[in-house]
Design a protein around this motif. Structure first.
Motif, mmCIF file in Angstrom:
data_model
loop_
_atom_site.group_PDB
_atom_site.id
_atom_site.type_symbol
_atom_site.label_atom_id
_atom_site.label_comp_id
_atom_site.label_asym_id
_atom_site.label_seq_id
_atom_site.Cartn_x
_atom_site.Cartn_y
_atom_site.Cartn_z
ATOM 1 N N SER A 46 0.804 -1.221 0.000
ATOM 2 C CA SER A 46 0.000 0.000 0.000
ATOM 3 C C SER A 46 0.841 1.277 0.000
ATOM 4 O O SER A 46 0.357 2.334 -0.397
ATOM 5 C CB SER A 46 -0.929 0.018 1.215
ATOM 6 N N GLN A 47 2.096 1.170 0.481
ATOM 7 C CA GLN A 47 3.009 2.312 0.484
ATOM 8 C C GLN A 47 2.373 3.536 1.158
ATOM 9 O O GLN A 47 2.392 4.647 0.632
ATOM 10 C CB GLN A 47 3.459 2.640 -0.942
ATOM 11 N N SER A 48 1.816 3.299 2.329
ATOM 12 C CA SER A 48 1.092 4.352 3.045
ATOM 13 C C SER A 48 1.991 5.323 3.813
ATOM 14 O O SER A 48 1.530 6.366 4.260
ATOM 15 C CB SER A 48 0.088 3.717 4.014
ATOM 16 N N ASP A 101 -0.630 7.889 5.505
ATOM 17 C CA ASP A 101 -1.681 8.463 4.667
ATOM 18 C C ASP A 101 -3.002 7.728 4.925
ATOM 19 O O ASP A 101 -3.167 6.568 4.543
ATOM 20 C CB ASP A 101 -1.288 8.345 3.196
ATOM 21 N N ASN A 103 -5.911 8.276 3.658
ATOM 22 C CA ASN A 103 -6.684 8.004 2.442
ATOM 23 C C ASN A 103 -6.341 6.638 1.877
ATOM 24 O O ASN A 103 -7.212 5.929 1.356
ATOM 25 C CB ASN A 103 -6.443 9.088 1.383
ATOM 26 N N VAL A 104 -5.071 6.263 1.979
ATOM 27 C CA VAL A 104 -4.650 4.938 1.530
ATOM 28 C C VAL A 104 -5.312 3.872 2.389
ATOM 29 O O VAL A 104 -5.842 2.876 1.883
ATOM 30 C CB VAL A 104 -3.115 4.806 1.580
ATOM 31 N N SER A 123 -1.198 -0.429 8.952
ATOM 32 C CA SER A 123 -0.584 0.858 8.641
ATOM 33 C C SER A 123 0.422 1.241 9.727
ATOM 34 O O SER A 123 1.532 1.701 9.425
ATOM 35 C CB SER A 123 -1.674 1.935 8.530
#
Length: 199
Positions: A46-48, A101, A103-104, A123
């Motif tokens: 997800s690269q959050s 983030d 939103n992610v 996360s």
């Protein structure tokens, strides 16, 4: 297992005595931090993780904001004691603000409803891995660091100062710089209290 990797992990320690006497320059430091965060794992890739990298006067300004916000919440006596620690963070080369983030996270919750409750947890785990990886990388570069948690005290002030998107949530702060004092030894509890082996 690479003995070099274990040695680097072993050398990663909290350093409060920070300075600005580093062999690595700002551009190389930023590149290192960015690359390490990009390589850190995240659930569903997800690269959050997000980061704000502050140097010099901007880092000093951040710790001034922390002091300013704490002054609204704690006694003058307590602030005096805390100020010395905050000043030691500001004495370094810079500070990394670690964000996640949201939103992610929300997007994943909507897309994979079965795991919705887990995405905020994953996360946090992703953020922790990014923080640890950066800390080890800074140590390899000859820099000291510590991990601080002044959220939510400073969140709004930092967001206003650096135009942080509202959907980024501040999770930790990492002041870093040259090592200006020896780093202390780490004590460990007994292995029997931490580990179970089977098979």
């Amino acid at each position: 297992m690479s003995s070099q990797l274990l040695e680097l992990i072993t050398q990663r320690r909290t350093q409060y005595a920070l300075g600005r006497n580093a062999a690595i320059d700002k551009a190389a430091t930023s590149a290192l931090i960015k690359n390490v965060i990009k390589q850190a794992p995240s659930s569903f890739n997800s690269q959050s993780s997000r980061a704000v990298i502050l140097y010099g006067e901007q880092s000093i300004k951040f710790w001034g904001l922390v002091k300013q916000e704490l002054a609204k919440l704690i006694s003058a006596e307590a602030l005096v004691a805390t100020s010395a620690k905050l000043d030691s963070f500001a004495a370094g080369l810079g500070t990394i603000l670690f964000y996640e983030d949201q939103n992610v996270v929300k997007g994943l919750q909507e897309k994979f409803a079965l795991y919705a409750d887990n995405f905020p947890i994953w996360s946090e785990q992703s953020s922790g891995m990014a923080q640890f990886a950066v800390w080890v990388a800074l140590r390899e570069a000859g820099l000291g660091a510590s991990l601080q948690h002044y959220s939510p005290v400073v969140d709004a002030a930092a967001a206003a100062e650096w135009n942080i998107p509202a959907h980024w949530r501040l999770r930790a702060q990492m002041p870093f710089g040259s090592n200006e004092a020896p780093i202390g030894e780490k004590a460990f509890i007994d292995d029997a209290e931490r580990f179970i082996e089977a098979g």
